[in-house]
Motif scaffolding. Structure first.
Motif, PDB file in Angstrom:
ATOM      1  N   PHE A 182      83.623  -3.528 -27.605  1.00  0.00           N
ATOM      2  CA  PHE A 182      85.067  -3.761 -27.690  1.00  0.00           C
ATOM      3  C   PHE A 182      85.382  -5.255 -27.612  1.00  0.00           C
ATOM      4  O   PHE A 182      86.264  -5.746 -28.319  1.00  0.00           O
ATOM      5  CB  PHE A 182      85.791  -2.999 -26.583  1.00  0.00           C
ATOM      6  N   ALA A 183      84.647  -5.983 -26.771  1.00  0.00           N
ATOM      7  CA  ALA A 183      84.867  -7.431 -26.664  1.00  0.00           C
ATOM      8  C   ALA A 183      84.520  -8.144 -27.965  1.00  0.00           C
ATOM      9  O   ALA A 183      85.076  -9.216 -28.265  1.00  0.00           O
ATOM     10  CB  ALA A 183      84.029  -7.994 -25.512  1.00  0.00           C
ATOM     11  N   ALA A 184      83.632  -7.534 -28.763  1.00  0.00           N
ATOM     12  CA  ALA A 184      83.253  -8.117 -30.053  1.00  0.00           C
ATOM     13  C   ALA A 184      84.284  -7.844 -31.137  1.00  0.00           C
ATOM     14  O   ALA A 184      84.131  -8.308 -32.268  1.00  0.00           O
ATOM     15  CB  ALA A 184      81.895  -7.581 -30.485  1.00  0.00           C
ATOM     16  N   GLY A 185      85.320  -7.074 -30.793  1.00  0.00           N
ATOM     17  CA  GLY A 185      86.409  -6.850 -31.738  1.00  0.00           C
ATOM     18  C   GLY A 185      86.500  -5.469 -32.340  1.00  0.00           C
ATOM     19  O   GLY A 185      87.397  -5.193 -33.139  1.00  0.00           O
ATOM     20  N   HIS A 186      85.613  -4.563 -31.980  1.00  0.00           N
ATOM     21  CA  HIS A 186      85.670  -3.200 -32.513  1.00  0.00           C
ATOM     22  C   HIS A 186      86.831  -2.434 -31.874  1.00  0.00           C
ATOM     23  O   HIS A 186      87.094  -2.560 -30.676  1.00  0.00           O
ATOM     24  CB  HIS A 186      84.357  -2.470 -32.251  1.00  0.00           C
ATOM     25  N   GLU A 187      87.508  -1.627 -32.676  1.00  0.00           N
ATOM     26  CA  GLU A 187      88.657  -0.864 -32.194  1.00  0.00           C
ATOM     27  C   GLU A 187      88.279   0.537 -31.724  1.00  0.00           C
ATOM     28  O   GLU A 187      88.978   1.135 -30.918  1.00  0.00           O
ATOM     29  CB  GLU A 187      89.709  -0.758 -33.302  1.00  0.00           C
ATOM     30  N   GLU A 188      87.171   1.070 -32.251  1.00  0.00           N
ATOM     31  CA  GLU A 188      86.744   2.421 -31.891  1.00  0.00           C
ATOM     32  C   GLU A 188      85.224   2.476 -31.871  1.00  0.00           C
ATOM     33  O   GLU A 188      84.561   1.872 -32.708  1.00  0.00           O
ATOM     34  CB  GLU A 188      87.286   3.447 -32.889  1.00  0.00           C
ATOM     35  N   ILE A 189      84.683   3.202 -30.909  1.00  0.00           N
ATOM     36  CA  ILE A 189      83.245   3.420 -30.803  1.00  0.00           C
ATOM     37  C   ILE A 189      82.960   4.887 -31.086  1.00  0.00           C
ATOM     38  O   ILE A 189      83.681   5.776 -30.613  1.00  0.00           O
ATOM     39  CB  ILE A 189      82.722   3.023 -29.414  1.00  0.00           C
ATOM     40  N   THR A 190      81.910   5.136 -31.864  1.00  0.00           N
ATOM     41  CA  THR A 190      81.518   6.510 -32.181  1.00  0.00           C
ATOM     42  C   THR A 190      80.040   6.705 -31.867  1.00  0.00           C
ATOM     43  O   THR A 190      79.286   5.756 -31.653  1.00  0.00           O
ATOM     44  CB  THR A 190      81.762   6.841 -33.666  1.00  0.00           C
ATOM     45  N   SER A 191      79.626   7.954 -31.870  1.00  0.00           N
ATOM     46  CA  SER A 191      78.220   8.296 -31.734  1.00  0.00           C
ATOM     47  C   SER A 191      77.989   9.626 -32.435  1.00  0.00           C
ATOM     48  O   SER A 191      78.887  10.138 -33.126  1.00  0.00           O
ATOM     49  CB  SER A 191      77.807   8.370 -30.258  1.00  0.00           C
ATOM     50  N   SER A 192      76.810  10.195 -32.291  1.00  0.00           N
ATOM     51  CA  SER A 192      76.493  11.510 -32.837  1.00  0.00           C
ATOM     52  C   SER A 192      75.525  12.176 -31.879  1.00  0.00           C
ATOM     53  O   SER A 192      74.477  11.609 -31.554  1.00  0.00           O
ATOM     54  CB  SER A 192      75.866  11.392 -34.230  1.00  0.00           C
ATOM     55  N   ILE A 193      75.877  13.376 -31.414  1.00  0.00           N
ATOM     56  CA  ILE A 193      75.031  14.055 -30.432  1.00  0.00           C
ATOM     57  C   ILE A 193      74.917  15.537 -30.774  1.00  0.00           C
ATOM     58  O   ILE A 193      75.771  16.117 -31.441  1.00  0.00           O
ATOM     59  CB  ILE A 193      75.582  13.909 -28.995  1.00  0.00           C
ATOM     60  N   SER A 194      73.844  16.127 -30.294  1.00  0.00           N
ATOM     61  CA  SER A 194      73.663  17.565 -30.431  1.00  0.00           C
ATOM     62  C   SER A 194      74.583  18.295 -29.466  1.00  0.00           C
ATOM     63  O   SER A 194      74.717  17.908 -28.297  1.00  0.00           O
ATOM     64  CB  SER A 194      72.214  17.938 -30.124  1.00  0.00           C
ATOM     65  N   ALA A 195      75.207  19.368 -29.942  1.00  0.00           N
ATOM     66  CA  ALA A 195      76.057  20.181 -29.062  1.00  0.00           C
ATOM     67  C   ALA A 195      75.252  20.821 -27.939  1.00  0.00           C
ATOM     68  O   ALA A 195      75.817  21.222 -26.917  1.00  0.00           O
ATOM     69  CB  ALA A 195      76.760  21.257 -29.878  1.00  0.00           C
ATOM     70  N   ALA A 196      73.927  20.908 -28.115  1.00  0.00           N
ATOM     71  CA  ALA A 196      73.068  21.474 -27.078  1.00  0.00           C
ATOM     72  C   ALA A 196      72.733  20.476 -25.980  1.00  0.00           C
ATOM     73  O   ALA A 196      72.189  20.862 -24.934  1.00  0.00           O
ATOM     74  CB  ALA A 196      71.771  21.995 -27.709  1.00  0.00           C
ATOM     75  N   ASN A 197      73.046  19.200 -26.204  1.00  0.00           N
ATOM     76  CA  ASN A 197      72.712  18.163 -25.231  1.00  0.00           C
ATOM     77  C   ASN A 197      73.851  18.026 -24.224  1.00  0.00           C
ATOM     78  O   ASN A 197      74.715  17.150 -24.327  1.00  0.00           O
ATOM     79  CB  ASN A 197      72.465  16.839 -25.968  1.00  0.00           C
ATOM     80  N   ILE A 198      73.837  18.893 -23.240  1.00  0.00           N
ATOM     81  CA  ILE A 198      74.935  18.955 -22.264  1.00  0.00           C
ATOM     82  C   ILE A 198      75.053  17.662 -21.465  1.00  0.00           C
ATOM     83  O   ILE A 198      76.161  17.213 -21.148  1.00  0.00           O
ATOM     84  CB  ILE A 198      74.737  20.163 -21.316  1.00  0.00           C
TER      85      ILE A 198
END
Length: 223
Positions: A182-198
């Protein structure tokens, strides 16, 4: 084979030692085209889509992916004096943490693929991201504790050292890395995870992330 709807995935082919492809359109024609060319195939479909065609063409379910996302105003801040995020960490140190760390991934859950080669795929991915300068090393008490690799503001690959898992430290590591993005100027952070990874689901929820864009992942091995 229609290259517009069936694309080669050379990074997977290198790990598994066979041709690998991703089908980009869920159609009868695309599924039929895959039958005539040996290799390993992936297709990602809406969870509510009718899966009849997939079953008729011998595709099998492997995983459901979710996209965590968080804007700057929604990030919950966690601070720990002994947690550090750094770019200055060796690839060898990171690979020792990475190798064997991933059990929820679709390639590890695919009964047609050897687990050792699935591990190799993640190792190779980390090497690529590290070579591109996209990896944050995570330190706890000045000792290597894990990594988070980013493509822009997307948290693409991440792991905690085995001896530090389950101690509640991840929220401090992830929080520190997100604050840098965020300090680098990004407005949103995303990722991708398995629904099984509680554990990952609970981590992202604790940090203020919400979830969207679920996708069911199906595979097929054509010999």
């Amino acid at each position: 084979m229609n290259r517009a709807t069936i694309k080669e995935t050379p990074w997977d082919a290198a790990a598994f030692g066979m041709p690998t492809y991703e089908i980009t359109e869920y159609t009868q024609a695309a599924l039929q085209a895959a039958q005539s060319v040996p290799g390993h195939y992936t297709i990602k479909v809406d969870p509510l889509a009718n899966k009849r065609l997939l079953h008729e063409h011998d595709f099998y379910y492997c995983d459901t992916l979710l996209e965590p996302h968080c804007g700057k105003a929604n990030l919950r801040h966690f601070a720990h004096d002994e947690v550090t995020v750094t770019r200055d960490i060796s690839l060898e140190t990171l690979l020792a943490i990475c190798h064997g760390a991933f059990t929820h991934g679709r390639f590890h859950r695919d009964f047609n693929l050897p687990r050792t080669q699935a591990d190799l795929r993640y190792d190779s991915w980390l090497k690529q991201l590290h070579g591109e300068g996209k990896v944050y090393g995570l330190l706890f008490r000045n000792k290597p504790a894990g990594f988070i690799a980013c493509n822009g503001a997307h948290l693409a690959l991440h792991a905690i050292a085995e001896d530090l898992r389950g101690q509640g430290l991840a929220k401090y590591f992830w929080g520190a890395a997100c604050e840098k993005l965020f300090a680098a100027g990004h407005e949103e952070i995303t990722s991708s995870i398995s629904a099984a990874n509680i554990a990952a689901l609970n981590l992202y929820a604790a940090l203020g992330f919400k979830f969207r864009k679920p996708l069911d992942i199906y595979h097929r091995l054509v010999t």
